[in-house]
Design a protein around this motif. Sequence first.
Motif, PDB file in Angstrom:
ATOM      1  N   UNK A  17       0.807  -1.222   0.000  1.00 55.88           N
ATOM      2  CA  UNK A  17       0.000   0.000   0.000  1.00 55.88           C
ATOM      3  C   UNK A  17       0.843   1.276   0.000  1.00 55.88           C
ATOM      4  N   UNK A  18       2.017   1.230   0.609  1.00 58.02           N
ATOM      5  CA  UNK A  18       2.850   2.436   0.690  1.00 58.02           C
ATOM      6  C   UNK A  18       3.209   2.940  -0.705  1.00 58.02           C
ATOM      7  N   UNK A  19       3.200   4.260  -0.868  1.00 56.52           N
ATOM      8  CA  UNK A  19       3.519   4.855  -2.158  1.00 56.52           C
ATOM      9  C   UNK A  19       5.003   4.674  -2.440  1.00 56.52           C
ATOM     10  N   UNK A  20       5.298   3.958  -3.502  1.00 52.01           N
ATOM     11  CA  UNK A  20       6.679   3.731  -3.894  1.00 52.01           C
ATOM     12  C   UNK A  20       6.852   3.988  -5.372  1.00 52.01           C
ATOM     13  N   UNK A  21       8.033   3.675  -5.865  1.00 51.14           N
ATOM     14  CA  UNK A  21       8.342   3.941  -7.264  1.00 51.14           C
ATOM     15  C   UNK A  21       7.442   3.143  -8.206  1.00 51.14           C
ATOM     16  N   UNK A  22       7.251   1.875  -7.891  1.00 51.62           N
ATOM     17  CA  UNK A  22       6.422   1.012  -8.726  1.00 51.62           C
ATOM     18  C   UNK A  22       4.985   1.511  -8.771  1.00 51.62           C
ATOM     19  N   UNK A  23       4.445   1.852  -7.604  1.00 49.70           N
ATOM     20  CA  UNK A  23       3.060   2.331  -7.540  1.00 49.70           C
ATOM     21  C   UNK A  23       2.893   3.657  -8.274  1.00 49.70           C
ATOM     22  N   UNK A  24       3.884   4.540  -8.146  1.00 50.56           N
ATOM     23  CA  UNK A  24       3.818   5.833  -8.824  1.00 50.56           C
ATOM     24  C   UNK A  24       3.822   5.645 -10.337  1.00 50.56           C
ATOM     25  N   UNK A  25       4.596   4.686 -10.817  1.00 52.21           N
ATOM     26  CA  UNK A  25       4.652   4.428 -12.260  1.00 52.21           C
ATOM     27  C   UNK A  25       3.331   3.859 -12.764  1.00 52.21           C
ATOM     28  N   UNK A  26       2.759   2.926 -12.005  1.00 47.74           N
ATOM     29  CA  UNK A  26       1.460   2.356 -12.391  1.00 47.74           C
ATOM     30  C   UNK A  26       0.388   3.449 -12.396  1.00 47.74           C
ATOM     31  N   UNK A  27       0.427   4.327 -11.394  1.00 49.99           N
ATOM     32  CA  UNK A  27      -0.524   5.435 -11.339  1.00 49.99           C
ATOM     33  C   UNK A  27      -0.390   6.333 -12.551  1.00 49.99           C
ATOM     34  N   UNK A  28       0.839   6.641 -12.924  1.00 50.67           N
ATOM     35  CA  UNK A  28       1.083   7.519 -14.072  1.00 50.67           C
ATOM     36  C   UNK A  28       0.551   6.890 -15.362  1.00 50.67           C
ATOM     37  N   UNK A  29       0.802   5.599 -15.543  1.00 54.16           N
ATOM     38  CA  UNK A  29       0.296   4.923 -16.739  1.00 54.16           C
ATOM     39  C   UNK A  29      -1.218   4.821 -16.720  1.00 54.16           C
ATOM     40  N   UNK A  30      -1.783   4.642 -15.522  1.00 50.53           N
ATOM     41  CA  UNK A  30      -3.234   4.611 -15.416  1.00 50.53           C
ATOM     42  C   UNK A  30      -3.859   5.931 -15.800  1.00 50.53           C
ATOM     43  N   UNK A  31      -3.215   7.018 -15.400  1.00 48.22           N
ATOM     44  CA  UNK A  31      -3.703   8.341 -15.777  1.00 48.22           C
ATOM     45  C   UNK A  31      -3.584   8.571 -17.281  1.00 48.22           C
ATOM     46  N   UNK A  32      -2.519   8.026 -17.857  1.00 48.25           N
ATOM     47  CA  UNK A  32      -2.321   8.161 -19.308  1.00 48.25           C
ATOM     48  C   UNK A  32      -3.204   7.192 -20.087  1.00 48.25           C
ATOM     49  N   UNK A  33      -3.797   6.219 -19.369  1.00 47.15           N
ATOM     50  CA  UNK A  33      -4.670   5.211 -19.979  1.00 47.15           C
ATOM     51  C   UNK A  33      -3.948   4.462 -21.098  1.00 47.15           C
ATOM     52  N   UNK A  34      -2.692   4.087 -20.810  1.00 42.39           N
ATOM     53  CA  UNK A  34      -1.887   3.412 -21.831  1.00 42.39           C
ATOM     54  C   UNK A  34      -1.232   2.156 -21.248  1.00 42.39           C
ATOM     55  N   UNK A  35      -1.484   1.017 -21.882  1.00 40.73           N
ATOM     56  CA  UNK A  35      -0.872  -0.267 -21.515  1.00 40.73           C
ATOM     57  C   UNK A  35      -1.134  -0.639 -20.056  1.00 40.73           C
ATOM     58  N   UNK A  36      -2.269  -0.225 -19.530  1.00 41.04           N
ATOM     59  CA  UNK A  36      -2.567  -0.419 -18.111  1.00 41.04           C
ATOM     60  C   UNK A  36      -2.684  -1.896 -17.757  1.00 41.04           C
ATOM     61  N   UNK A 179      -1.154  20.115 -15.078  1.00 40.31           N
ATOM     62  CA  UNK A 179      -1.422  19.025 -14.141  1.00 40.31           C
ATOM     63  C   UNK A 179      -0.391  17.911 -14.301  1.00 40.31           C
ATOM     64  N   UNK A 180      -0.039  17.580 -15.552  1.00 41.57           N
ATOM     65  CA  UNK A 180       0.952  16.547 -15.795  1.00 41.57           C
ATOM     66  C   UNK A 180       2.334  16.989 -15.325  1.00 41.57           C
ATOM     67  N   UNK A 181       2.628  18.275 -15.481  1.00 39.31           N
ATOM     68  CA  UNK A 181       3.920  18.795 -15.020  1.00 39.31           C
ATOM     69  C   UNK A 181       4.026  18.655 -13.498  1.00 39.31           C
ATOM     70  N   UNK A 182       2.955  18.990 -12.800  1.00 37.97           N
ATOM     71  CA  UNK A 182       2.958  18.855 -11.338  1.00 37.97           C
ATOM     72  C   UNK A 182       3.123  17.398 -10.920  1.00 37.97           C
ATOM     73  N   UNK A 183       2.446  16.488 -11.635  1.00 35.06           N
ATOM     74  CA  UNK A 183       2.566  15.062 -11.323  1.00 35.06           C
ATOM     75  C   UNK A 183       3.999  14.592 -11.518  1.00 35.06           C
TER      76      UNK A 183
END
Length: 200
Positions: A17-36, A179-183
Motif C-alpha cells: 500500500x505504501x507509495x513507492x516507485x512502482x506504484x507511482x509508475x502504475x498510477x502515471x500509466x493509469x492516468x495516461x490510460x496506456x498499456x494499463x 497538471x501533468x507537469x505537477x505530477x
Amino acid sequence: MLTAGITGFATGFALILAIGAQNAFVLRQGLARAHVFWLCLLCATSDAVLITAGVLGFGYLVTLYPAFPQIMAWGGAAFLAVYGGLRFWAAYQGDYALQVAGTSGSLWRVLATGAAFTWLNPHVYLDTLGLVGAVSTQFTDTALKTAFGVGAVLASYTFFFSLGYGARLLAPVMQSARAWRRLDVLIGLVMWALAVKLIS
C-alpha cells in the motif's frame, strides 16, 4: 483456511500500500490510460512469483548472501535517481500532448520500465521473500500456508489493477499540461527521496 487467507491478503495489501516507485509508475500509466492491463499484470505476477518464493521458504537468501541487499540498494538507487531526473526533465520541457491525449510510450518500453521498478527494488525482496515469508511460518499446515500465499497474491492483483484502472477517476483533472507537469515533479521528488533512503 479462511483466516489464513485473510491474514495473507491483509499482510500483502499492507506491504504494497505504501507509495513507492512502482506504484507511482502504475498510477502515471493509469492516468495516461496506456498499456494499463499489461503493466498491472506484470507487476502483480512479479509479486506473485516473489510471494510464492517467500512462502516456500526462500527468505534465507539474504542470510546466505549478506551483500545481496546492499547490491540491490545501490542498483535500485541509481535507477530511481535516473528516472527521477527524467521526470524533472519532462516537467521542464512541458510537452504533454501525448499524455493529455491519453497515449504514452510503446508497450515494451512501459513493460521494461515496470520490470525495472519491480526487480531492481530491494524492498520488494525484503517484503516478499522476507516479511511475507516470515509471517507465513506461523502456518505449519500445508493447506493453511497455501491459503495464506493465495491471499497475499490476491492482494497484489487487487491492488495493482485497482490502482491502474482507478487512476482514471482522476482523468478529469489531468487534462492539462500543467497538471501533468505537477505530477511529474511530484514523482521525481518521490523517486529521489526513495533513492536517498535506499543508500542512507
